[in-house]
Design a protein around this motif. Structure first.
Motif, PDB file in Angstrom:
ATOM      1  N   UNK A  77       0.826  -1.214   0.000  1.00  0.00           N
ATOM      2  CA  UNK A  77       0.000   0.000   0.000  1.00  0.00           C
ATOM      3  C   UNK A  77       0.860   1.265   0.000  1.00  0.00           C
ATOM      4  N   UNK A  78       1.921   1.265   0.791  1.00  0.00           N
ATOM      5  CA  UNK A  78       2.784   2.446   0.870  1.00  0.00           C
ATOM      6  C   UNK A  78       3.581   2.597  -0.425  1.00  0.00           C
ATOM      7  N   UNK A  79       4.039   1.502  -0.978  1.00  0.00           N
ATOM      8  CA  UNK A  79       4.707   1.560  -2.279  1.00  0.00           C
ATOM      9  C   UNK A  79       3.789   2.127  -3.349  1.00  0.00           C
ATOM     10  N   UNK A  80       2.515   1.752  -3.304  1.00  0.00           N
ATOM     11  CA  UNK A  80       1.549   2.280  -4.273  1.00  0.00           C
ATOM     12  C   UNK A  80       1.297   3.773  -4.089  1.00  0.00           C
ATOM     13  N   UNK A  81       1.651   4.308  -2.910  1.00  0.00           N
ATOM     14  CA  UNK A  81       1.548   5.749  -2.686  1.00  0.00           C
ATOM     15  C   UNK A  81       2.807   6.469  -3.176  1.00  0.00           C
ATOM     16  N   UNK A  82       3.716   5.712  -3.797  1.00  0.00           N
ATOM     17  CA  UNK A  82       4.917   6.306  -4.367  1.00  0.00           C
ATOM     18  C   UNK A  82       6.076   6.443  -3.407  1.00  0.00           C
ATOM     19  N   UNK A 103      -0.630   7.877  11.795  1.00  0.00           N
ATOM     20  CA  UNK A 103       0.056   7.382  10.596  1.00  0.00           C
ATOM     21  C   UNK A 103       1.565   7.348  10.828  1.00  0.00           C
ATOM     22  N   UNK A 104       2.100   8.362  11.519  1.00  0.00           N
ATOM     23  CA  UNK A 104       3.519   8.403  11.872  1.00  0.00           C
ATOM     24  C   UNK A 104       3.899   7.148  12.656  1.00  0.00           C
ATOM     25  N   UNK A 105       3.070   6.794  13.640  1.00  0.00           N
ATOM     26  CA  UNK A 105       3.362   5.606  14.449  1.00  0.00           C
ATOM     27  C   UNK A 105       3.281   4.338  13.595  1.00  0.00           C
ATOM     28  N   UNK A 106       2.357   4.295  12.661  1.00  0.00           N
ATOM     29  CA  UNK A 106       2.281   3.130  11.763  1.00  0.00           C
ATOM     30  C   UNK A 106       3.585   2.961  10.994  1.00  0.00           C
ATOM     31  N   UNK A 107       4.105   4.067  10.447  1.00  0.00           N
ATOM     32  CA  UNK A 107       5.371   3.978   9.717  1.00  0.00           C
ATOM     33  C   UNK A 107       6.475   3.462  10.629  1.00  0.00           C
ATOM     34  N   UNK A 108       6.549   3.974  11.854  1.00  0.00           N
ATOM     35  CA  UNK A 108       7.563   3.498  12.797  1.00  0.00           C
ATOM     36  C   UNK A 108       7.371   2.011  13.098  1.00  0.00           C
ATOM     37  N   UNK A 109       6.126   1.594  13.308  1.00  0.00           N
ATOM     38  CA  UNK A 109       5.842   0.188  13.622  1.00  0.00           C
ATOM     39  C   UNK A 109       6.191  -0.741  12.468  1.00  0.00           C
ATOM     40  N   UNK A 110       6.218  -0.202  11.261  1.00  0.00           N
ATOM     41  CA  UNK A 110       6.569  -1.017  10.094  1.00  0.00           C
ATOM     42  C   UNK A 110       7.989  -0.722   9.607  1.00  0.00           C
ATOM     43  N   UNK A 111       8.823  -0.202  10.515  1.00  0.00           N
ATOM     44  CA  UNK A 111      10.253  -0.120  10.260  1.00  0.00           C
ATOM     45  C   UNK A 111      10.766   1.083   9.505  1.00  0.00           C
ATOM     46  N   UNK A 112       9.939   2.101   9.300  1.00  0.00           N
ATOM     47  CA  UNK A 112      10.391   3.285   8.553  1.00  0.00           C
ATOM     48  C   UNK A 112      10.590   4.443   9.527  1.00  0.00           C
ATOM     49  N   UNK A 113      11.834   4.676   9.932  1.00  0.00           N
ATOM     50  CA  UNK A 113      12.126   5.719  10.902  1.00  0.00           C
ATOM     51  C   UNK A 113      12.234   7.110  10.316  1.00  0.00           C
ATOM     52  N   UNK A 138      -1.400  11.471  -8.544  1.00  0.00           N
ATOM     53  CA  UNK A 138      -1.214  10.055  -8.896  1.00  0.00           C
ATOM     54  C   UNK A 138       0.282   9.755  -8.881  1.00  0.00           C
ATOM     55  N   UNK A 139       0.786   9.172  -7.795  1.00  0.00           N
ATOM     56  CA  UNK A 139       2.222   8.918  -7.708  1.00  0.00           C
ATOM     57  C   UNK A 139       2.657   7.730  -8.555  1.00  0.00           C
ATOM     58  N   UNK A 140       3.922   7.721  -8.900  1.00  0.00           N
ATOM     59  CA  UNK A 140       4.512   6.567  -9.564  1.00  0.00           C
ATOM     60  C   UNK A 140       4.804   5.529  -8.482  1.00  0.00           C
ATOM     61  N   UNK A 141       4.258   4.315  -8.598  1.00  0.00           N
ATOM     62  CA  UNK A 141       4.501   3.306  -7.558  1.00  0.00           C
ATOM     63  C   UNK A 141       5.990   3.074  -7.331  1.00  0.00           C
ATOM     64  N   UNK A 142       6.318   2.768  -6.086  1.00  0.00           N
ATOM     65  CA  UNK A 142       7.690   2.504  -5.686  1.00  0.00           C
ATOM     66  C   UNK A 142       7.727   1.179  -4.930  1.00  0.00           C
ATOM     67  N   UNK A 143       8.905   0.742  -4.612  1.00  0.00           N
ATOM     68  CA  UNK A 143       9.074  -0.478  -3.823  1.00  0.00           C
ATOM     69  C   UNK A 143       9.316  -0.093  -2.371  1.00  0.00           C
ATOM     70  N   UNK A 144       8.463  -0.597  -1.478  1.00  0.00           N
ATOM     71  CA  UNK A 144       8.596  -0.336  -0.052  1.00  0.00           C
ATOM     72  C   UNK A 144       8.538  -1.657   0.689  1.00  0.00           C
ATOM     73  N   UNK A 145       9.599  -1.992   1.382  1.00  0.00           N
ATOM     74  CA  UNK A 145       9.642  -3.231   2.168  1.00  0.00           C
ATOM     75  C   UNK A 145       9.385  -2.877   3.624  1.00  0.00           C
ATOM     76  N   UNK A 146       8.316  -3.404   4.153  1.00  0.00           N
ATOM     77  CA  UNK A 146       7.942  -3.150   5.546  1.00  0.00           C
ATOM     78  C   UNK A 146       8.337  -4.337   6.412  1.00  0.00           C
TER      79      UNK A 146
END
Length: 182
Positions: A77-82, A103-113, A138-146
């Motif tokens: 989902x986050x990768x699809x947000x670019x 949302x900030x805490x979600x990012x932290x909980x999924x390893x994105x500091x 409409x962002x260009x999708x990216x790769x995000x590893x959580x």
């Protein structure tokens, strides 16, 4: 970049066009409150901001609302947000709610500091006369590893056990009316 969870509107204005700075409008409203947050976003948002829909980025197999998704779904989902793992994420909301910090805490909980909250959010940005846009980005999708960090989230069973042990301080950030059930 600072480790402070907040960034100023001045900082964001100076970095808004940096290719690795991604802005998310994480506005949220309680069910039944109109207009919908997405409609508010479409009417006015920070330049380049993408809408972060907490209902979409949630565990759809759970009957409870807004439950954390799996790491795989969050990454997709986050990768699809670019957003890529190398990006600096700046979150804001329209105010009156704790949506951007959630949302900030979600990012932290999924390893994105490398995630920050815009101090003052959309209200301060607009009060300063800064540029806004309308319509959907409409962002260009990216790769995000959580990668999920269970130390950042508590289950209902852990909260109940904590009532007796008092090992952790629990803070309810809801408005007084909601906390008191009014």
């Amino acid at each position: 970049m600072t480790t402070d969870p907040l960034v100023s509107t001045d900082w964001l204005a100076a970095h808004i066009n940096d290719s690795n700075v991604k802005i998310l409008d994480a506005s949220f409203k309680l069910p039944g409150v109109l207009p919908l947050p997405k409609d508010d976003y479409l009417a006015a948002h920070l330049p380049g901001a993408v809408f972060f829909d907490v209902d979409a980025v949630s565990d759809h197999s759970n009957p409870l609302p807004h439950m954390y998704p799996s790491a795989e779904q969050f990454g997709r989902d986050i990768g699809n947000l670019g957003i890529a793992n190398s990006d600096t994420v700046v979150l804001y909301d329209a105010g009156g709610w704790v949506a951007a910090p959630r949302a900030w805490w979600m990012f932290l909980a999924f390893g994105h500091g490398n995630v920050r909250i815009l101090n003052g959010g959309l209200k301060k940005w607009r009060a300063e006369g800064r540029a806004i846009e309308s319509g959907e980005v409409k962002p260009k999708p990216a790769s995000f590893k959580a990668s999920y960090d269970p130390k950042r989230v508590r289950s209902m069973q852990q909260l109940i056990a904590n009532v007796e042990s008092r090992a952790e301080q629990v803070i309810d950030a809801r408005a007084a009316e909601r906390f008191e059930g009014r």
